[in-house]
Design a protein around this motif. Sequence first.
Motif, PDB file in Angstrom:
ATOM      1  N   ASP A 161       0.834  -1.215   0.000  1.00 22.57           N
ATOM      2  CA  ASP A 161       0.000   0.000   0.000  1.00 22.57           C
ATOM      3  C   ASP A 161       0.861   1.254   0.000  1.00 22.57           C
ATOM      4  OD1 ASP A 161      -2.416  -1.200  -0.022  1.00 22.57           O
ATOM      5  OD2 ASP A 161      -2.926  -0.813   2.064  1.00 22.57           O
ATOM      6  N   MET A 162       1.965   1.191   0.723  1.00 21.88           N
ATOM      7  CA  MET A 162       2.822   2.373   0.849  1.00 21.88           C
ATOM      8  C   MET A 162       3.805   2.480  -0.319  1.00 21.88           C
ATOM      9  SD  MET A 162       3.350   2.248   4.965  1.00 21.88           S
ATOM     10  CE  MET A 162       3.993   3.899   5.253  1.00 21.88           C
ATOM     11  N   GLY A 163       3.648   1.587  -1.309  1.00 20.42           N
ATOM     12  CA  GLY A 163       4.462   1.702  -2.523  1.00 20.42           C
ATOM     13  C   GLY A 163       5.853   1.109  -2.428  1.00 20.42           C
ATOM     14  N   PHE A 164       6.058   0.146  -1.527  1.00 14.10           N
ATOM     15  CA  PHE A 164       7.403  -0.379  -1.296  1.00 14.10           C
ATOM     16  C   PHE A 164       7.770  -1.621  -2.111  1.00 14.10           C
ATOM     17  CE2 PHE A 164       7.366   1.766   3.059  1.00 14.10           C
ATOM     18  CZ  PHE A 164       8.290   2.723   2.674  1.00 14.10           C
ATOM     19  N   GLU A 165       6.942  -1.978  -3.111  1.00 13.47           N
ATOM     20  CA  GLU A 165       7.207  -3.246  -3.809  1.00 13.47           C
ATOM     21  C   GLU A 165       8.598  -3.278  -4.451  1.00 13.47           C
ATOM     22  OE1 GLU A 165       5.219  -6.363  -6.958  1.00 13.47           O
ATOM     23  OE2 GLU A 165       4.143  -4.526  -6.497  1.00 13.47           O
ATOM     24  N   GLU A 166       8.970  -2.183  -5.144  1.00 12.07           N
ATOM     25  CA  GLU A 166      10.296  -2.141  -5.794  1.00 12.07           C
ATOM     26  C   GLU A 166      11.413  -2.245  -4.769  1.00 12.07           C
ATOM     27  OE1 GLU A 166      11.062   1.116  -8.554  1.00 12.07           O
ATOM     28  OE2 GLU A 166       9.034   0.876  -9.350  1.00 12.07           O
ATOM     29  N   ALA A 167      11.250  -1.516  -3.655  1.00 11.39           N
ATOM     30  CA  ALA A 167      12.288  -1.515  -2.613  1.00 11.39           C
ATOM     31  C   ALA A 167      12.439  -2.909  -1.997  1.00 11.39           C
ATOM     32  CB  ALA A 167      11.943  -0.497  -1.524  1.00 11.39           C
ATOM     33  N   ILE A 168      11.307  -3.599  -1.746  1.00  8.09           N
ATOM     34  CA  ILE A 168      11.358  -4.945  -1.168  1.00  8.09           C
ATOM     35  C   ILE A 168      12.086  -5.891  -2.129  1.00  8.09           C
ATOM     36  CG2 ILE A 168       9.951  -6.945  -0.480  1.00  8.09           C
ATOM     37  CD1 ILE A 168       7.763  -4.892   0.346  1.00  8.09           C
ATOM     38  N   THR A 169      11.721  -5.796  -3.419  1.00 15.68           N
ATOM     39  CA  THR A 169      12.359  -6.646  -4.430  1.00 15.68           C
ATOM     40  C   THR A 169      13.863  -6.411  -4.451  1.00 15.68           C
ATOM     41  OG1 THR A 169      10.339  -6.596  -5.751  1.00 15.68           O
ATOM     42  CG2 THR A 169      12.347  -7.243  -6.899  1.00 15.68           C
ATOM     43  N   ASP A 170      14.262  -5.142  -4.354  1.00 15.71           N
ATOM     44  CA  ASP A 170      15.683  -4.787  -4.352  1.00 15.71           C
ATOM     45  C   ASP A 170      16.386  -5.365  -3.118  1.00 15.71           C
ATOM     46  OD1 ASP A 170      18.033  -3.519  -5.275  1.00 15.71           O
ATOM     47  OD2 ASP A 170      17.673  -1.816  -3.937  1.00 15.71           O
ATOM     48  N   VAL A 171      15.768  -5.188  -1.946  1.00 15.92           N
ATOM     49  CA  VAL A 171      16.361  -5.693  -0.689  1.00 15.92           C
ATOM     50  C   VAL A 171      16.545  -7.212  -0.776  1.00 15.92           C
ATOM     51  CG1 VAL A 171      15.854  -6.120   1.772  1.00 15.92           C
ATOM     52  CG2 VAL A 171      15.562  -3.824   0.823  1.00 15.92           C
ATOM     53  N   ILE A 172      15.509  -7.923  -1.266  1.00 12.54           N
ATOM     54  CA  ILE A 172      15.576  -9.388  -1.308  1.00 12.54           C
ATOM     55  C   ILE A 172      16.608  -9.880  -2.324  1.00 12.54           C
ATOM     56  CG2 ILE A 172      14.225 -11.500  -1.750  1.00 12.54           C
ATOM     57  CD1 ILE A 172      11.785 -10.061  -0.577  1.00 12.54           C
ATOM     58  N   SER A 173      16.900  -9.040  -3.333  1.00 13.01           N
ATOM     59  CA  SER A 173      17.896  -9.454  -4.346  1.00 13.01           C
ATOM     60  C   SER A 173      19.283  -9.645  -3.724  1.00 13.01           C
ATOM     61  CB  SER A 173      17.959  -8.427  -5.479  1.00 13.01           C
ATOM     62  OG  SER A 173      18.583  -7.229  -5.032  1.00 13.01           O
ATOM     63  N   LYS A 420      -1.447   5.267   2.090  1.00 11.07           N
ATOM     64  CA  LYS A 420      -0.888   4.771   0.842  1.00 11.07           C
ATOM     65  C   LYS A 420       0.038   5.803   0.190  1.00 11.07           C
ATOM     66  CE  LYS A 420      -3.450   1.796  -2.301  1.00 11.07           C
ATOM     67  NZ  LYS A 420      -2.488   1.792  -3.290  1.00 11.07           N
ATOM     68  N   ILE A 421       1.114   5.342  -0.421  1.00  8.45           N
ATOM     69  CA  ILE A 421       2.012   6.206  -1.190  1.00  8.45           C
ATOM     70  C   ILE A 421       2.004   5.682  -2.628  1.00  8.45           C
ATOM     71  CG2 ILE A 421       4.388   7.012  -1.502  1.00  8.45           C
ATOM     72  CD1 ILE A 421       4.794   6.576   1.535  1.00  8.45           C
ATOM     73  N   ASP A 422       1.682   6.540  -3.583  1.00  5.53           N
ATOM     74  CA  ASP A 422       1.639   6.143  -4.991  1.00  5.53           C
ATOM     75  C   ASP A 422       2.632   6.986  -5.777  1.00  5.53           C
ATOM     76  OD1 ASP A 422      -0.886   4.269  -5.445  1.00  5.53           O
ATOM     77  OD2 ASP A 422      -1.476   5.799  -3.998  1.00  5.53           O
ATOM     78  N   ILE A 423       3.541   6.317  -6.475  1.00 10.27           N
ATOM     79  CA  ILE A 423       4.566   7.023  -7.258  1.00 10.27           C
ATOM     80  C   ILE A 423       4.260   6.874  -8.748  1.00 10.27           C
ATOM     81  CG2 ILE A 423       7.047   7.255  -7.717  1.00 10.27           C
ATOM     82  CD1 ILE A 423       6.824   7.549  -4.801  1.00 10.27           C
TER      83      ILE A 423
END
Length: 462
Positions: A161-173, A420-423
């Motif tokens: 919701d807060m728009g962190f999908e890209e950041a999570i994907t990056d962290v898990i990489s 929610k944060i939407d970019i």
Amino acid sequence: MSTAKFSSLALKPALLENIESLGYTQLTPIQAESLPHILEGRDVIAQAKTGSGKTAAFGIGLLSKLDLNSFRVQAMVVCPTRELADQVGKEIRRLARFTQNIKVLTLCGGVPFGPQLGSLEHGVHVVVGTPGRLQEHLRKRSLRLSNLKVLVLDEADRMLDMGFEEAITDVISYAPTHRQTLLFSATYTDPIREISQKFQFKPVSVSIESSHHDSDIEQRFYQVEKSKRINALAYLLSYYRPESAVVFCNTKRDCQDVASSLENSGFSVQALHGDLEQKHRDQVLVRFANKSCSVLVATDVAARGLDIKDMQAVINYELPWDPEIYVHRIGRTGRAGNKGLALSLCTEQELNRVKAIEEYQAIPVKWDEVAPFQMSHEPRFEPPMVTLWIDGGRKNKVRPGDILGALTGDSGIAGSEVGKIDIFDAHAYVAIKQGSVDKALACLRNGKIKGRNFNVRKSQWG
């Protein structure tokens, strides 16, 4: 209610002793369902709300996996906000009191970077942090995950919701592929399933929510005269006061007329129909999804793919011709264990549609009455959130964590006040609770995002 005890689990004696000294004896339902799988080393996707005992579930799980002689990061918990990360860090420290050697470090934005670097250099077993700050440490190589055994995504739905999908994907990489991944979420939406498919291996699903039944949706029908339909709609909205409701109309023209009438009568409302440009449609959906607009008036075509969690009510301003469409419309409320409300207006000429719905559902409908309602221009009730528009987006390399950090810095607002944060490419939107809007505006206008000043204002559309 679970009657299983912690003593029934295969835990190290010292860990069990400490758990019991904290007053934990019986397992909560989510602990009873998830802990045996977690202790076996399986990946788990668990549907659990705050207060269900989920932190102890993954906390005990990850503590039981640690090699205390190795001062490397072996477990990491990713949380949406600084407050939650602090809370989780404290809980894990409490559970780890049985030995002085366990080092738990919280890594969040809004606090100085230097002391965190020092703590990491001295060696840490467990890291709890927010996506943005974890990313920074991973990129600077001050945080290394080569020895990671357990990864936890806590309140994953909130992070999305807060728009962190890209950041999570990056962290898990940065994490090893051979690891245990535990995903905790209050809801079980498609985006959550996609995250699970992307990062988990044959996960065990655990849910303590009741499954979705028709009884989760309360259906009521109201017979009205055609000329009084809009008054009846205003009455239902004023009576039930839903934080989020979709009103369905059968035509674009009705959709626009109904939205205008409600807006003139002081409701927080927007229209969603096929004539909207994509840019305007995005804006409408942002405001409705983040709860800074309470009522969305939509046609069936425009509402396709609309998946808003916690939608409290669906109102049929007009009944559809096809009973299958009726069932599809009302299925948007009453999700994830929440009680839903489906209200339908119909004229005498539309009673045959009601009969078709009864036959399709094989149950008689419940009739109710609306009281006379006087339309006025007074604001009815404010939505819980307000949307702020920021003149910077993906092209400016603005990430959700940058906005959250700017809002929740030392003199900022609490992370719990941020929605929610939407970019988008050239701009971003962030939802703020009504009571914190002025302070949030001041934070963003006087501070910097990514070291730059951006224009920020309350959203003006709709």
